[in-house]
Design an enzyme around this catalytic site. Structure first.
Site, mmCIF file in Angstrom:
data_model
loop_
_atom_site.group_PDB
_atom_site.id
_atom_site.type_symbol
_atom_site.label_atom_id
_atom_site.label_comp_id
_atom_site.label_asym_id
_atom_site.label_seq_id
_atom_site.Cartn_x
_atom_site.Cartn_y
_atom_site.Cartn_z
ATOM 1 N N GLU A 1 -48.732 -12.260 -59.000
ATOM 2 C CA GLU A 1 -50.345 -12.172 -58.861
ATOM 3 C C GLU A 1 -50.513 -11.011 -57.666
ATOM 4 O O GLU A 1 -49.085 -10.172 -56.856
ATOM 5 C CB GLU A 1 -49.620 -13.269 -57.246
ATOM 6 N N ASP B 1 -44.985 -13.234 -57.483
ATOM 7 C CA ASP B 1 -45.483 -14.002 -55.962
ATOM 8 C C ASP B 1 -45.735 -12.569 -55.639
ATOM 9 O O ASP B 1 -44.378 -11.760 -55.492
ATOM 10 C CB ASP B 1 -44.876 -14.496 -54.999
HETATM 11 C C1 GLC Z 1 -48.273 -15.993 -52.525
HETATM 12 C C2 GLC Z 1 -48.489 -17.307 -53.142
HETATM 13 C C3 GLC Z 1 -48.672 -18.024 -51.687
HETATM 14 C C4 GLC Z 1 -47.466 -17.865 -50.772
HETATM 15 C C5 GLC Z 1 -47.286 -16.090 -50.577
HETATM 16 C C6 GLC Z 1 -45.862 -16.244 -49.539
HETATM 17 O O1 GLC Z 1 -49.679 -15.322 -52.130
HETATM 18 O O2 GLC Z 1 -49.664 -17.961 -53.880
HETATM 19 O O3 GLC Z 1 -48.320 -19.534 -51.350
HETATM 20 O O4 GLC Z 1 -47.456 -18.629 -49.450
HETATM 21 O O5 GLC Z 1 -46.985 -16.106 -51.903
HETATM 22 O O6 GLC Z 1 -44.987 -15.944 -50.922
#
Ligand code: GLC
Length: 549
Positions: free
Chosen positions: A242, A200
């Site tokens: 991500e 994440d």
């Molecule tokens: C990422 C996740 C999202 C979450 C954020 C904070 O962007 O995809 O769902 O709210 O991180 O952890």
């Protein structure tokens, strides 16, 4: 390079709490998921990505963790989890977990200790400022739901930094103790048997936050350390991240200046995602062609993960304002469908007006473009959204298994469900459900099964290279090819609703007994590639040649 498992994978993303409830308490659980592994196996997916499974107050749907070494009791036990790993492995399915270590929940014992005293050993695990930072109101990820990134903490007597919601204080990765802990967390789950992680918010994890500096430096070597550590503990561990960053910055996430893939194996391709959605809105492949042309070259071993929908909004922030407006107009005409001034909180099927031809077209395109496809649970049956739910919850409704009460998701009373099921209308569970589609060879689910099976026979897509075929084609048509050690595949997609005939005789010399292997309908034989018929919104997968690998 020898194919690695993640280049040939089909990843399925789900949240345990909305997938299947085995206990009847209204919340999906690990045992419920175990009971549905046969379904996933038949669908043909090879890797499961689970949204966070750890104990959490649930302020951000589990992305606010209070114990990185545990399983949320609502979902089951650690024993259930290892059982899941075992059963999934028996079916050839790997499991990856979300690694959410940019921040913790503010209820995490580390943060609780940190705020209790300046002397606490955990104080320096978080990011503090005694003065109000000049960038207090900058860098919010959730505009509209979040008003600042630095918040005053009364008990701590200081400002703490949170890139996301205020109940998600950022860990300070500059602190060696934090770095060590993150490595320990990763190793813990690898030892249990997970195949890797979806990490994440990587650009924020490596942020060396300086109060007042909205563009703080980044610690890329930490990703190298994490990769080394994971790979040492489990040779084939995979890191999928991500990192929705500027195209010019992407390559550094895959590897250092030396040009080898010594950081993350895979990144979600947010650039491509936005362009595909724009292309679908315009019924014109140009944005996809641009995306293919502009994608930076990755070091060997680096791979893209493609997706149409994930668990968040469709993030259109990398499109221009005009392009974004075009997409909004076509796919999100109602302002209530928008989120964070940049995205759409809808599922794909309703965005495409439930039009089977366009849904197939969209997924055929995603699954044949370079990279490893990631599929969001429920999209294989064409689930819809519930816009009456707040924010991103619109697309986080329970899986629709059958026309039984609660969509067969749970036997609890409807008001006890973790989230309401979508009922009534075109996308309600009474109409859209697994049971109804399972035995129907013409259903979307059956289509997905066939499509994924055919992809298994086309390893060039995940493992090989992908290029746009530069030829004069009818408006709306994209031709692209995948080349690998196993041969060459040619793909035609007609993004427009006009039937046409495509002339690709320029490829005839390369072709050895070309044959179409998958398409929206039965087409005549391919022959000389000069008269390739293509229906409106039609698509064809053509094997140009096969080679023994
Ligand atoms: C990422 C996740 C999202 C979450 C954020 C904070 O962007 O995809 O769902 O709210 O991180 O952890």
């Amino acid at each position: 390079m020898e194919p690695r498992w993640y280049t040939e994978a089909v990843i399925y993303s789900l949240d345990v709490e909305t997938f299947a409830d085995s206990t009847g308490d209204g919340c999906g659980d690990i045992r419920g998921l175990i009971g549905r592994l046969d379904y996933l196996s038949r669908l043909g997916i090879t890797c499961l990505w689970l949204a966070p499974i750890h104990p959490s107050p649930g302020g951000d749907d589990g992305y606010d963790v209070t114990d990185f070494y545990g399983v949320d009791p609502r979902l089951g036990t650690m024993g259930d989890f290892t059982e899941l790993l075992h059963r999934a492995a028996n079916l050839g399915i790997k499991v990856i977990l979300d690694l959410v270590v940019n921040h913790t929940s503010d209820e995490h014992p580390w943060f609780q200790a940190a705020v209790s005293s300046r002397e606490s050993p955990y104080r320096d695990w978080y990011v503090w400022s005694d003065e109000e930072p000049a960038d207090r109101f900058e860098g919010m990820v959730f505009p509209g739901e979040q008003s600042e990134t630095w918040t005053w903490h009364e008990q701590a007597g200081a400002w703490y930094y949170h890139r996301f919601y205020d109940f998600q204080p950022d860990l300070d990765v500059a602190n060696p103790a934090v770095r060590e802990e993150i490595l320990k967390i990763a190793a813990f789950w690898l030892h249990l048997g997970v195949a890797g992680f979806r990490i994440d918010a990587v650009p924020f994890i490596i942020e060396l936050t300086e109060a007042g500096n909205s563009n703080s430096p980044k610690d890329f070597p930490f990703i190298t350390d994490l990769r080394q550590h994971c790979q040492w503990r489990r040779g084939d561990a995979m890191l999928l991240a991500e990192a929705n960053v500027e195209p010019a910055d992407l390559v550094r996430y895959f590897g250092d200046e030396g040009g080898s893939n010594n950081r993350l194996h895979m990144l979600f391709d947010f650039m491509l995602n936005g362009r595909v959605v724009l292309a679908l809105a315009r019924e014109d492949p140009e944005p996809v062609i641009d995306a293919l042309r502009d994608t930076p070259k990755l070091p060997a071993g680096g791979q893209w993960a493609t997706f149409l929908r994930n668990h968040d909004e469709i993030d259109l922030s990398r499109l221009t304002a005009e392009q974004r407006a075009e997409v909004f107009e076509r796919f999100g005409p109602d302002p209530d469908m928008h989120l964070y001034d940049r995205g759409i909180r809808r599922r794909l099927a309703p965005m495409l007006a439930g039009d089977r031809r366009r849904i197939e077209l969209a997924y055929s395109l995603q699954f044949t473009l370079r990279g490893t496809p990631v599929l969001r649970y429920g999209d294989e049956i064409g689930m819809g959204e519930d816009l009456s739910l707040p924010g991103r919850n619109a697309i986080r409704t329970p899986m629709q298994w059958s026309a039984e009460p609660n969509a067969g998701f749970s036997s609890a009373a409807a008001k006890k469900l973790v989230r309401p099921v979508i009922s009534g209308g075109e996308f309600g569970y009474e109409t859209v459900n697994v049971d109804a589609q399972r035995h129907d060879p013409a259903s979307l689910l059956s289509w997905f099964e066939r499509m994924i099976r055919t992809l298994r026979e086309s390893p060039e897509v995940g493992v090989g290279s992908c290029a746009h075929v530069d030829a004069v084609l009818p408006d709306g048509v994209l031709a692209h090819r995948a080349d690998g050690d196993t041969g060459t595949m040619l793909f035609l997609h007609n993004l427009a609703d006009r039937p046409c005939t495509v002339d690709l005789s320029m490829l005839a010399e390369e072709a050895e007994r070309p044959d179409w292997v998958f398409a929206d309908r039965t087409y005549p034989p391919v022959n000389g590639l000069d008269q390739l018929e293509l229906a409106g919104y039609g698509y064809r997968w053509i094997r140009l040649k096969r080679r023994a690998a």
